[in-house]
Each structure stands twice: as structure tokens, then as C-alpha cells.
Design a protein around this motif. Structure first.
Motif, PDB file in Angstrom:
ATOM      1  N   GLY A  47       0.805  -1.219   0.000  1.00  0.00           N
ATOM      2  CA  GLY A  47       0.000   0.000   0.000  1.00  0.00           C
ATOM      3  C   GLY A  47       0.836   1.266   0.000  1.00  0.00           C
ATOM      4  N   THR A  48       1.930   1.238  -0.730  1.00  0.00           N
ATOM      5  CA  THR A  48       2.813   2.394  -0.802  1.00  0.00           C
ATOM      6  C   THR A  48       3.128   2.687  -2.258  1.00  0.00           C
ATOM      7  N   SER A  49       4.070   3.562  -2.504  1.00  0.00           N
ATOM      8  CA  SER A  49       4.447   3.911  -3.868  1.00  0.00           C
ATOM      9  C   SER A  49       5.963   3.879  -3.995  1.00  0.00           C
ATOM     10  N   ILE A  50       6.425   3.865  -5.228  1.00  0.00           N
ATOM     11  CA  ILE A  50       7.867   3.881  -5.457  1.00  0.00           C
ATOM     12  C   ILE A  50       8.467   5.168  -4.902  1.00  0.00           C
ATOM     13  N   SER A  51       7.748   6.276  -5.036  1.00  0.00           N
ATOM     14  CA  SER A  51       8.245   7.553  -4.497  1.00  0.00           C
ATOM     15  C   SER A  51       8.459   7.476  -2.997  1.00  0.00           C
ATOM     16  N   LYS A  52       7.510   6.889  -2.288  1.00  0.00           N
ATOM     17  CA  LYS A  52       7.635   6.764  -0.830  1.00  0.00           C
ATOM     18  C   LYS A  52       8.765   5.813  -0.456  1.00  0.00           C
ATOM     19  N   VAL A  53       8.919   4.751  -1.226  1.00  0.00           N
ATOM     20  CA  VAL A  53      10.004   3.801  -0.974  1.00  0.00           C
ATOM     21  C   VAL A  53      11.351   4.475  -1.208  1.00  0.00           C
ATOM     22  N   LEU A  54      11.452   5.275  -2.266  1.00  0.00           N
ATOM     23  CA  LEU A  54      12.703   5.974  -2.538  1.00  0.00           C
ATOM     24  C   LEU A  54      13.032   6.968  -1.436  1.00  0.00           C
ATOM     25  N   LYS A  55      12.019   7.604  -0.873  1.00  0.00           N
ATOM     26  CA  LYS A  55      12.253   8.534   0.237  1.00  0.00           C
ATOM     27  C   LYS A  55      12.828   7.772   1.440  1.00  0.00           C
ATOM     28  N   LYS A  56      12.263   6.602   1.741  1.00  0.00           N
ATOM     29  CA  LYS A  56      12.792   5.763   2.828  1.00  0.00           C
ATOM     30  C   LYS A  56      14.219   5.317   2.523  1.00  0.00           C
ATOM     31  N   LEU A  57      14.463   4.951   1.260  1.00  0.00           N
ATOM     32  CA  LEU A  57      15.787   4.509   0.855  1.00  0.00           C
ATOM     33  C   LEU A  57      16.796   5.649   0.998  1.00  0.00           C
ATOM     34  N   GLU A  58      16.398   6.851   0.649  1.00  0.00           N
ATOM     35  CA  GLU A  58      17.276   8.017   0.802  1.00  0.00           C
ATOM     36  C   GLU A  58      17.663   8.212   2.262  1.00  0.00           C
ATOM     37  N   GLU A  59      16.691   8.109   3.146  1.00  0.00           N
ATOM     38  CA  GLU A  59      16.964   8.272   4.575  1.00  0.00           C
ATOM     39  C   GLU A  59      17.860   7.139   5.082  1.00  0.00           C
ATOM     40  N   TYR A  60      17.584   5.925   4.636  1.00  0.00           N
ATOM     41  CA  TYR A  60      18.326   4.748   5.088  1.00  0.00           C
ATOM     42  C   TYR A  60      19.783   4.772   4.613  1.00  0.00           C
ATOM     43  N   ARG A  61      19.984   5.158   3.352  1.00  0.00           N
ATOM     44  CA  ARG A  61      21.326   5.131   2.760  1.00  0.00           C
ATOM     45  C   ARG A  61      22.009   6.493   2.777  1.00  0.00           C
ATOM     46  N   ASN A  62      21.287   7.525   3.217  1.00  0.00           N
ATOM     47  CA  ASN A  62      21.824   8.887   3.239  1.00  0.00           C
ATOM     48  C   ASN A  62      22.364   9.274   1.855  1.00  0.00           C
ATOM     49  N   LYS A  63      21.519   9.036   0.850  1.00  0.00           N
ATOM     50  CA  LYS A  63      21.876   9.279  -0.542  1.00  0.00           C
ATOM     51  C   LYS A  63      20.612   9.704  -1.285  1.00  0.00           C
ATOM     52  N   VAL A  64      20.759  10.583  -2.262  1.00  0.00           N
ATOM     53  CA  VAL A  64      19.608  11.061  -3.034  1.00  0.00           C
ATOM     54  C   VAL A  64      19.313  10.090  -4.176  1.00  0.00           C
ATOM     55  N   TYR A  65      18.029   9.744  -4.319  1.00  0.00           N
ATOM     56  CA  TYR A  65      17.561   8.874  -5.397  1.00  0.00           C
ATOM     57  C   TYR A  65      16.452   9.595  -6.168  1.00  0.00           C
ATOM     58  N   PRO A  66      16.828  10.399  -7.188  1.00  0.00           N
ATOM     59  CA  PRO A  66      15.798  11.064  -7.988  1.00  0.00           C
ATOM     60  C   PRO A  66      14.893  10.036  -8.660  1.00  0.00           C
ATOM     61  N   ARG A  67      13.598  10.256  -8.562  1.00  0.00           N
ATOM     62  CA  ARG A  67      12.625   9.291  -9.072  1.00  0.00           C
ATOM     63  C   ARG A  67      12.829   8.990 -10.551  1.00  0.00           C
ATOM     64  N   ASN A  68      13.058  10.034 -11.351  1.00  0.00           N
ATOM     65  CA  ASN A  68      13.213   9.820 -12.802  1.00  0.00           C
ATOM     66  C   ASN A  68      14.409   8.944 -13.125  1.00  0.00           C
ATOM     67  N   SER A  69      15.544   9.220 -12.487  1.00  0.00           N
ATOM     68  CA  SER A  69      16.730   8.424 -12.811  1.00  0.00           C
ATOM     69  C   SER A  69      16.603   7.011 -12.259  1.00  0.00           C
ATOM     70  N   PHE A  70      15.949   6.848 -11.105  1.00  0.00           N
ATOM     71  CA  PHE A  70      15.755   5.505 -10.563  1.00  0.00           C
ATOM     72  C   PHE A  70      14.814   4.706 -11.458  1.00  0.00           C
ATOM     73  N   SER A  71      13.758   5.345 -11.940  1.00  0.00           N
ATOM     74  CA  SER A  71      12.826   4.674 -12.852  1.00  0.00           C
ATOM     75  C   SER A  71      13.534   4.238 -14.134  1.00  0.00           C
ATOM     76  N   THR A  72      14.412   5.094 -14.636  1.00  0.00           N
ATOM     77  CA  THR A  72      15.190   4.748 -15.830  1.00  0.00           C
ATOM     78  C   THR A  72      16.087   3.550 -15.539  1.00  0.00           C
ATOM     79  N   ARG A  73      16.718   3.554 -14.375  1.00  0.00           N
ATOM     80  CA  ARG A  73      17.580   2.428 -13.999  1.00  0.00           C
ATOM     81  C   ARG A  73      16.763   1.150 -13.849  1.00  0.00           C
ATOM     82  N   LEU A  74      15.543   1.251 -13.331  1.00  0.00           N
ATOM     83  CA  LEU A  74      14.668   0.076 -13.247  1.00  0.00           C
ATOM     84  C   LEU A  74      14.357  -0.457 -14.637  1.00  0.00           C
TER      85      LEU A  74
END
Length: 79
Positions: free
Chosen positions: A18-45
Motif C-alpha cells: 500500500g505504498t508507492s515507489i516515491s515513498k520507498v525511494l524517500k525511505k531509501l534516501e533516509e536509510y542510505r543517506n543518498k539522493v535517489y531522484p525518481r526519474n533516474s531511478f525509474s530509468t535504472r529500473l
């Protein structure tokens, strides 16, 4: 694993949780202390270039773990 497999798995997990990729990326950013822009992550996917560590961290953040199961012996599981 096929190129689009990570994308498919991530979509299934986000819908199931019940979440979204955007919300998961925000959690991942906090967890890894790294920025994950949605567009570039989607392209990498789409390109299949998301690495194992990122997928393992995403799985962990969603309460899952990645396992390898031997096809011929499904009782052999490597975590």
C-alpha cells in the motif's frame, strides 16, 4: 534475473504494501543517506541497472528479504 524483473517485483511489493515507489525511494534516501531522484531511478529500473544492494535494502525497508532457492531442490534456500 531479466532486466525488467526488478521493476516488476518492486511494483508488486509497493502495491502489496500500500505504498508507492516515491515513498520507498524517500525511505531509501533516509536509510542510505543518498539522493535517489525518481526519474533516474525509474530509468535504472527500466534498464535493469538497479544493483543488488539497493534491491536488498528496499526489500528490507518493506519488511522482506531476498532469497535464492535451488530449482531442483526447493528446500535449499540461501539468504
Amino acid at each position: 534475473m531479466e532486466q525488467k524483473e526488478c521493476r516488476r517485483i518492486l511494483k508488486i511489493l509497493t502495491v502489496h504494501e500500500g505504498t508507492s515507489i516515491s515513498k520507498v525511494l524517500k525511505k531509501l534516501e533516509e536509510y542510505r543517506n543518498k539522493v535517489y531522484p525518481r526519474n533516474s531511478f525509474s530509468t535504472r529500473l527500466k534498464n535493469g541497472t538497479v544493483n543488488y544492494d539497493e534491491m536488498a535494502d528496499i526489500a528490507k525497508l518493506l519488511g522482506y528479504e531476498i532469497q535464492f532457492v535451488k530449482k531442483d531442490f526447493p528446500n535449499i534456500i540461501i539468504k
